[in-house]
Design a protein around this motif. Structure first.
Motif, short mmCIF file in Angstrom:
data_model
loop_
_atom_site.label_atom_id
_atom_site.label_comp_id
_atom_site.label_asym_id
_atom_site.label_seq_id
_atom_site.Cartn_x
_atom_site.Cartn_y
_atom_site.Cartn_z
N TYR A 130 40.68 38.80 39.81
CA TYR A 130 39.70 37.72 39.41
C TYR A 130 38.54 38.50 38.69
O TYR A 130 38.30 39.89 39.12
CB TYR A 130 39.06 37.17 40.53
N GLU A 135 33.93 33.30 41.19
CA GLU A 135 33.66 33.24 42.92
C GLU A 135 34.88 32.08 43.44
O GLU A 135 35.10 32.46 44.52
CB GLU A 135 32.43 32.81 43.23
N LYS A 138 38.02 34.24 43.79
CA LYS A 138 37.85 34.89 44.72
C LYS A 138 38.08 34.24 46.42
O LYS A 138 38.59 34.81 47.09
CB LYS A 138 36.49 35.83 44.86
N GLN A 141 41.58 33.59 47.00
CA GLN A 141 42.26 34.44 47.58
C GLN A 141 42.13 35.00 48.94
O GLN A 141 42.95 35.18 49.68
CB GLN A 141 42.06 35.71 46.64
N GLU A 142 40.75 34.92 49.36
CA GLU A 142 40.30 35.18 50.65
C GLU A 142 41.00 34.20 51.71
O GLU A 142 41.68 34.44 52.58
CB GLU A 142 38.92 35.00 50.94
N TYR A 148 40.65 42.63 49.77
CA TYR A 148 40.05 43.54 48.51
C TYR A 148 40.70 44.86 48.41
O TYR A 148 41.14 45.39 49.62
CB TYR A 148 38.72 43.35 48.84
N THR A 151 38.42 47.60 42.46
CA THR A 151 37.57 47.21 41.00
C THR A 151 37.91 48.23 40.07
O THR A 151 38.05 49.26 40.14
CB THR A 151 36.22 47.25 41.50
N HIS A 167 38.44 42.62 39.76
CA HIS A 167 38.54 42.81 41.06
C HIS A 167 39.97 42.60 41.60
O HIS A 167 40.51 41.38 41.14
CB HIS A 167 37.52 42.17 41.96
N THR A 169 43.14 42.02 44.64
CA THR A 169 43.28 41.73 45.83
C THR A 169 44.77 41.89 46.31
O THR A 169 45.37 41.98 45.27
CB THR A 169 42.74 40.59 46.59
#
Length: 179
Positions: A130, A135, A138, A141-142, A148, A151, A167, A169
């Motif tokens: 992303y 956000e 992000k 994905q979490e 993570y 970057t 970034h 993941t």
């Protein structure tokens, strides 16, 4: 191939989806944050369906209630990934129209493709990325178990003609099995 979840149908894109695609892809809140320009016309969206979204393992995200395309999700094979990944790894990308943000549809679709990639296609790991400031991606994905990894700064975003921070993941099949 079609994949169904509790609320969604993930199916191949059709040329008849051009109007629906345009409805959501013309919104400047959607494409630019994901790295692609807003669609300018239904014809533009039709061209994207024919030349981009018709790729293998790329799916229209549709609600079961009407089977109308409201977003897209796809697996990007190692040869087409903008990451240097092995033949046993896959990248995933996705977006959804603004009216459907915050309803959990994309995490639901991501989980379905994780299952497909790991159990049907035999991949051992999955990557996702992303751009700085995205956000919502992000957080998705979490929610889906990605952690993570790294970057990359000053990364060219070719479709937008700019340079960004991205970034990345990562999720292995073993990590996914424990979720």
């Amino acid at each position: 191939m079609t994949i169904t979840t509790e609320r969604l149908i993930l199916r191949p894109w059709s040329e008849t989806d051009a109007e629906s695609l345009y409805e959501y892809a013309k919104d400047p809140a959607v494409g630019p944050i994901a790295g692609w320009p807003v669609h300018k016309s239904v014809e533009d969206s039709l061209n994207i369906i024919k030349n981009v979204l018709s790729a293998d393992e790329t799916y229209a995200v549709c609600l079961k209630t009407d089977n109308r395309a409201i977003g897209s999700i796809g697996l990007i094979p190692p040869a087409q990934s903008h990451l240097k990944i092995t033949d046993t790894e896959i990248e995933i990308g996705y977006w959804i129209g603004v009216p459907f943000w915050g309803k959990g549809y994309i995490p639901e679709a991501v989980r379905a493709l994780q299952n497909h990639a790991f159990n049907d296609l035999g991949y051992t790991a999955m990557w996702c990325g992303y751009y700085d400031g995205n956000e919502k991606s992000k957080r998705c994905q979490e929610k889906c178990g990605f952690v993570y990894h790294h970057t990359e700064n000053d990364k060219p975003c070719e479709l937008m003609g700019d340079v960004r921070t991205e970034h990345f993941t990562y999720l292995t099949k073993e990590m996914w099995n424990k979720l």
